[in-house]
Design a protein around this motif. Structure first.
Motif, mmCIF file in Angstrom:
data_model
loop_
_atom_site.group_PDB
_atom_site.id
_atom_site.type_symbol
_atom_site.label_atom_id
_atom_site.label_comp_id
_atom_site.label_asym_id
_atom_site.label_seq_id
_atom_site.Cartn_x
_atom_site.Cartn_y
_atom_site.Cartn_z
ATOM 1 N N LYS A 1 0.719 -1.110 -0.081
ATOM 2 C CA LYS A 1 -0.132 -0.024 -0.073
ATOM 3 C C LYS A 1 0.800 1.234 -0.086
ATOM 4 N N SER A 2 0.218 2.283 -0.283
ATOM 5 C CA SER A 2 1.158 3.603 -0.322
ATOM 6 C C SER A 2 1.394 4.077 0.745
ATOM 7 N N ARG A 3 2.959 4.432 0.927
ATOM 8 C CA ARG A 3 3.517 4.737 2.389
ATOM 9 C C ARG A 3 3.435 6.368 2.319
ATOM 10 N N PRO A 4 3.136 6.711 3.531
ATOM 11 C CA PRO A 4 3.166 8.067 3.839
ATOM 12 C C PRO A 4 4.485 8.945 3.526
ATOM 13 N N GLY A 5 4.466 10.167 3.272
ATOM 14 C CA GLY A 5 5.630 10.994 2.876
ATOM 15 C C GLY A 5 6.759 10.863 4.087
ATOM 16 N N TRP A 6 6.387 10.944 5.489
ATOM 17 C CA TRP A 6 7.175 10.675 6.531
ATOM 18 C C TRP A 6 8.162 9.632 6.802
ATOM 19 N N ARG A 7 7.401 8.609 6.069
ATOM 20 C CA ARG A 7 8.177 7.020 6.285
ATOM 21 C C ARG A 7 9.266 7.243 5.141
ATOM 22 N N GLU A 8 8.935 7.889 3.931
ATOM 23 C CA GLU A 8 10.057 7.822 2.952
ATOM 24 C C GLU A 8 11.214 8.922 3.384
ATOM 25 N N ARG A 9 10.902 9.972 3.903
ATOM 26 C CA ARG A 9 11.896 10.741 4.396
ATOM 27 C C ARG A 9 12.838 10.051 5.574
#
Length: 460
Positions: free
Chosen positions: A412-420
């Protein structure tokens, strides 16, 4: 014709019998009333062990199995619950988090630590703590829990919930010791959280640990509920906190929602006491982990788990989300091995180790610690597994034991804070891998070779 004297004797005998029954009944009533008056809790309930998920409407997700519960212990309600002295504690190496050891000690924790040679070290944020009820039901040995408290609101909720879960679940009260970490970025911990007065008056149901926690979590203020956006969850700090408070020679480091199979602690203890590792004592024993469909019962043995896997109701952990996570365990080989007996043994060695491998495993407490420069998501668990591999530990897969995570997971799509967080940890990894080489003078996966391309981290 029956004589008059015979009739009189018969009547007297019948009267005496009735009188005797009345006297016995009165005695029973009086004894029952006295027992109820002396009972510490008249509403004690015990549910059958490992209930099957109840039926529900089509498409609805049923509850997983629920362990036995009671509203009070045999010795009365729990007296010592959960204590955090904010004026004490210890800082991590960079003074980002403050640690509090032994905020709550299991009634039998010391005894179990002396009886078993392996301790379950697990960690959790407050919103996932309900899983501990089933974990403690399944694991008979000592359990060291590191709990992350993100705000003053959560600290107040934690005090209420830990008291609740220890009162309701004797296995938690006896086996689990809690340790706490709070972030430096919330100095308001020193002030009392302004929350609704009804927090401690909520009607919590012992048979519903998850629903009860959610009920309490509603009392958080909106800003306290959004902590994950700005504040990374310090997974490796928490793993180290839980592990360092284990008192046994071996540790089994897990996440709180990883549920052990039946009698895992007892079987592991027997295995570890007689096993002899052929590689200078450096062995890490992998416990296969599966995802389980929430509509089925918890498998009682390996045969049941394999049968569920063949029906598509169970599958290797993170198989659809991030296949490299557990791929090297070789679940196909593990499932094909017949379950001849229940004794724990080595099924096979991990021969295709890769950097992204991050199994849940049991090892001596001498394995490398989790590197605390990795905070949040990405490069947290796999870096520790990689350093353990470089340090010379041989990973060996055990059978017929296993662990389970409820629910079949999908991408599922991950929130932006996870990628940061993942990007920041990726930079730290470049330094980490050079430090590992300098420490052990080995680079078995050629991590320092710029020509070798490694699959980028994309963990869930």
């Amino acid at each position: 014709m029956v004589s008059w004297s015979a009739r009189v004797c018969g009547c007297r005998f019948w009267s005496l019998s009735i009188l005797g029954v009345v006297l016995v009944t009165c005695c029973n009533v009086l004894l029952t009333i006295r027992m109820l008056q002396n009972s510490p809790d008249c509403e004690t309930r015990v549910l059958p062990a490992m209930l099957a998920p109840p039926p529900g409407p089509p498409g609805a997700k049923p509850r997983p199995s629920v362990p036995p519960v009671s509203n009070a212990s045999e010795d009365g309600p729990v007296k010592e619950e959960f204590s955090v002295n904010l004026q004490l504690g210890r800082w991590d190496a960079r003074r980002l988090y403050k640690m509090f050891d032994w905020t709550s000690v299991g009634a039998k924790y010391v005894e179990l630590s002396q009886r078993f040679c392996v301790c379950l070290a697990t960690q959790s944020s407050l919103d996932r703590l309900f899983s501990l009820a089933q974990v403690a039901h399944q694991w008979a040995g000592p359990i060291s829990v590191a709990l992350f408290i993100a705000s003053p609101d959560e600290l107040k909720i934690a005090k209420v919930y830990v008291k609740f879960i220890r009162n309701c679940y004797p296995t938690v009260r006896d086996r689990v010791s809690f340790h706490v970490a709070i972030p430096k970025e919330h100095p308001s911990f020193t002030s009392e959280a302004r929350m609704s007065a009804g927090l401690e008056n909520e009607k919590l149901d012992c048979s519903k640990p998850e629903a009860s926690l959610r009920l309490l979590m509603r009392h958080r203020r909106p800003e306290a509920a959004r902590w994950r956006v700005k504040l990374p969850y310090p997974q490796n700090h928490m793993r180290n906190l839980a592990r360092r408070n284990c008192q046994t020679g071996h540790v089994f480091v897990t996440d709180v929602d990883i549920v052990p199979s039946g009698q895992l602690a007892e079987k592991l203890d027997a295995f570890l006491r007689k096993q002899r590792c052929s590689v200078d004592g450096h062995c890490a024993f992998v416990i296969p982990t599966y995802e389980l469909d929430e509509r089925v019962r918890f498998p009682q043995n390996k045969s049941e788990l394999v049968r569920l896997a063949k029906k598509g109701l169970a599958r290797p952990f993170h198989q659809k989300v991030f296949i490299y996570n557990q791929f090297a365990t070789n679940f196909t080989k593990w499932q094909m091995e017949p379950e001849i007996n229940q004794e724990v043994h080595v099924s096979h060695n991990v021969t295709n180790f890769e950097f992204l491998y991050e199994p849940f495993y049991v090892a001596p407490d001498t394995v490398p610690a989790h590197d605390e420069r990795f905070i949040g998501y990405g490069y947290t668990r796999n870096t520790q597994v990689y350093e353990t591999f470089v340090a010379g530990f041989q990973f060996r897969v055990l059978s017929p034991i296993f662990t389970v995570h409820w629910g079949l997971q999908n991408k599922k799509s991950r929130p932006g804070w996870r990628e940061r967080q993942n990007s920041l940890n990726r930079r730290n990894f470049e330094i980490f891998k050079r430090e590992v080489f300098a420490r052990y003078q080995k680079d078995p996966l050629r991590m320092l070779n710029p020509r070798v391309k490694h699959t980028p981290i994309n963990t869930p």
